[in-house]
Design an enzyme around this catalytic site. Structure first.
Site, short mmCIF file in Angstrom:
data_model
loop_
_atom_site.label_atom_id
_atom_site.label_comp_id
_atom_site.label_asym_id
_atom_site.label_seq_id
_atom_site.Cartn_x
_atom_site.Cartn_y
_atom_site.Cartn_z
N CYS A 454 -15.06 84.78 56.33
CA CYS A 454 -16.48 84.39 56.06
C CYS A 454 -16.96 84.38 54.69
O CYS A 454 -17.77 85.34 54.64
CB CYS A 454 -17.47 85.16 57.12
SG CYS A 454 -18.98 84.32 57.41
N LEU A 455 -16.42 83.92 54.02
CA LEU A 455 -16.87 84.01 52.53
C LEU A 455 -16.50 82.56 51.69
O LEU A 455 -15.48 81.89 52.00
CB LEU A 455 -15.70 84.86 51.94
CG LEU A 455 -15.93 85.28 50.45
CD1 LEU A 455 -17.40 86.23 50.49
CD2 LEU A 455 -14.82 86.28 49.78
#
Length: 541
Positions: A454-455
């Site tokens: 989640c980047l």
């Protein structure tokens, strides 16, 4: 649609055979998860033989030390332990691993930054130590005396070479002692003569330039002459690694791709990268600035062939071939290949989770501050650090991604597949879940490969990758030739995503046997591999 800009991987027979084993690979990934690292231990022995053949061609002796930092695999190290190879370790953990894999101390060299624990075990076990500074030498000598250990073999690592009358200088290195300070370093060795035995000198150069390495190698030979004049009896020159790998099947593809990447940076063709990332290039009022911060993915002279070329070069000031210079003095040659010794030794598999169309965007990359600033660099021939900054790229990033591209999300992240991190651009190979013919062929597609973190910055590639057909959820993408620094060097458990498991695979018989290229594959977990029992099949296909 633009003509696809393929960068097809170079696949020699054994690795090509593995990637054709579709059912076998899906069975492995299905049982052990994605991502999955697959190593081919038998190949590393073949690469070692190619290096040794170059030694024989030049009538040289000496050690071929595998640079362990290139890969953590137990199977690869244990396979080498069963040969005449040696190993170069750069940490306490690597030294422990080498000893536990079957290497005796006579075949181990300790290099790199060393903490007290690393030095102690090296001294205690009798491992040869490559000394970087007088302070490190003093610390090592104190350990030998304090614990009553036998004299320890050492090499002196030098840097900052120059050749009289030649304007070429070797580039600055954080490792080693400047050649100009050799006299002071030898005085330190003389003070510690009761604790250490000087057996040679060496260098570490972060360059692919044979000319720079020729200056350094000649400088080492001259340094040995100085040592002998001072009463020492050294016998080896250690020229480190940096022999490189050719990742691509077609050099013309590389030339075409980099030309178009330059045109994209100048704005004379549509963007080729995610948010107009330019890999170090920038457009300043119509003028191209910067330098391409990429590993030369196509290297027609690499690996053992590169060593052969280097040894054939004339010494910059003495004129004779470098190999002749070593032979005349009966000096041994030590090499530390890492990437080159694991060429064609591994592949990383990643499962496709989602495929969707990207949306054209005019957002600028300058607003994205999530990209890690501490990307680690440790390859022996990585792109120049000054070229790796993205700041310049961000200055000109207003633009959009190309239309009609796919965004392919993989069950792996950028730290699992380090090709992009190390500046290596090469296409993955699509391994479909179903047999060819089971689904309509979509024809060539252009896609970006995103990771499972989640980047925003977790892009496995920041360039548009061209594939012959569209991947589907459940398919595998196989990233070939990752064993050299691009498999597990940066792997971690960010966001508690699992680190890739690793398996060793092999075939019965050599890959180049007629009719045996597609022999059945066998496998076991990497940590369960031992050379003498690898025929005990854990699984096969």
């Amino acid at each position: 649609m633009d003509v696809p800009l393929y960068l097809e991987p170079r696949l020699e027979s054994r690795l090509a055979s593995l990637l054709r084993a579709r059912t076998f690979l899906h069975t492995l990934a299905g049982g052990l998860g994605s991502p999955l690292n697959v190593v081919l231990p038998d190949r590393i022995a073949e690469n070692l033989a190619a290096f040794r053949a170059v030694y024989r061609r030049h009538h040289l002796s000496g050690g071929i030390f595998f640079a362990h930092k290139a890969n953590r695999s137990s199977a690869l190290v244990r396979r080498l332990a069963a040969t005449e190879a040696a190993v170069d370790v750069a940490s306490l953990g690597e030294l422990q691993h080498a000893l536990g894999s079957g290497f005796v101390p006579d075949r181990i060299m300790a290099t790199g930054p060393k903490n007290p624990e690393f030095l102690w075990l090296a001294a205690r076990s009798g491992t040869t130590v490559n000394i970087d500074s007088p302070a490190e030498l003093g610390q090592l000598a104190a350990l030998v005396r304090d614990y009553g250990l036998p004299r320890l073999r050492i090499l002196l690592r030098l840097s900052g070479f120059c050749a009289p009358g030649v304007r070429l200088l070797t580039r600055q290195s954080r490792f080693g002692t400047a050649e100009a300070e050799l006299d002071g370093l030898l005085k330190s060795v003389e003070r510690h003569r009761d604790a250490v035995e000087l057996t040679g000198v060496g260098y570490h150069l972060d360059t692919t330039s044979p000319a720079e390495k020729a200056v350094a190698l000649e400088g080492c030979v001259k340094a040995l002459d100085t040592c002998r004049a001072r009463g020492f009896t050294p016998r080896a020159v250690d020229i480190g690694g940096g022999f490189g790998t050719d990742y691509l099947a077609d050099g013309a593809q590389w030339q075409r791709y980099t030309t178009e990447l330059t045109n994209a940076a100048l704005g004379t063709r549509p963007p080729m990268t995610w948010r107009r990332h330019t890999y170090g290039l920038r457009n300043e009022n119509g003028t191209l600035r910067g330098a391409l911060a990429l590993y030369p993915a196509h290297r027609p002279t690499a690996g053992a062939q590169y060593l052969d070329t280097l040894l054939s070069l004339p010494a910059p000031s003495l004129g004779r071939p470098l190999a002749t210079l070593l032979l005349e003095n009966l000096y041994e040659l030590h090499t530390e290949p890492g990437r080159a010794l694991v060429d064609q030794c591994g592949v990383t598999l990643a499962r496709v989770l989602e495929v969707r169309r990207t949306e054209a965007t005019d957002r600028t990359e300058a607003t994205d501050h999530t990209e890690p600033s501490d990307r680690r660099e440790a390859t022996d021939d990585r792109p120049e650090p000054s070229d790796r900054t993205d700041n310049a790229d961000r200055a000109g990033t207003a633009g959009r991604t190309g239309p009609g591209h796919l965004l392919v999300r993989l069950d792996a992240n950028a730290d699992d597949i380090g090709l992009e991190e190390h500046g290596v651009l090469v296409d993955p190979v699509l391994v479909p879940r179903t047999a060819p013919g089971g689904a309509p062929d979509t024809g060539p597609v252009t896609c970006y490969l995103a990771g499972n973190l989640c980047l925003e910055a977790d892009m496995i590639t920041r360039r548009a990758v061209h594939l012959p057909s569209a991947p589907r959820p459940g398919d595998l993408l196989a990233f070939a030739n990752t064993a050299g620094y691009c498999m597990d060097f940066s792997a971690d458990e960010a966001q508690q995503q699992p680190v890739a498991r690793k398996v060793a695979v092999w075939q019965d018989g050599p890959a180049d046997d007629t009719g045996r290229e597609d022999a059945s594959w066998h496998w076991c977990l990497d940590e369960q591999y031992w050379p003498h029992v690898n025929r005990r099949t854990k699984g096969s296909a």
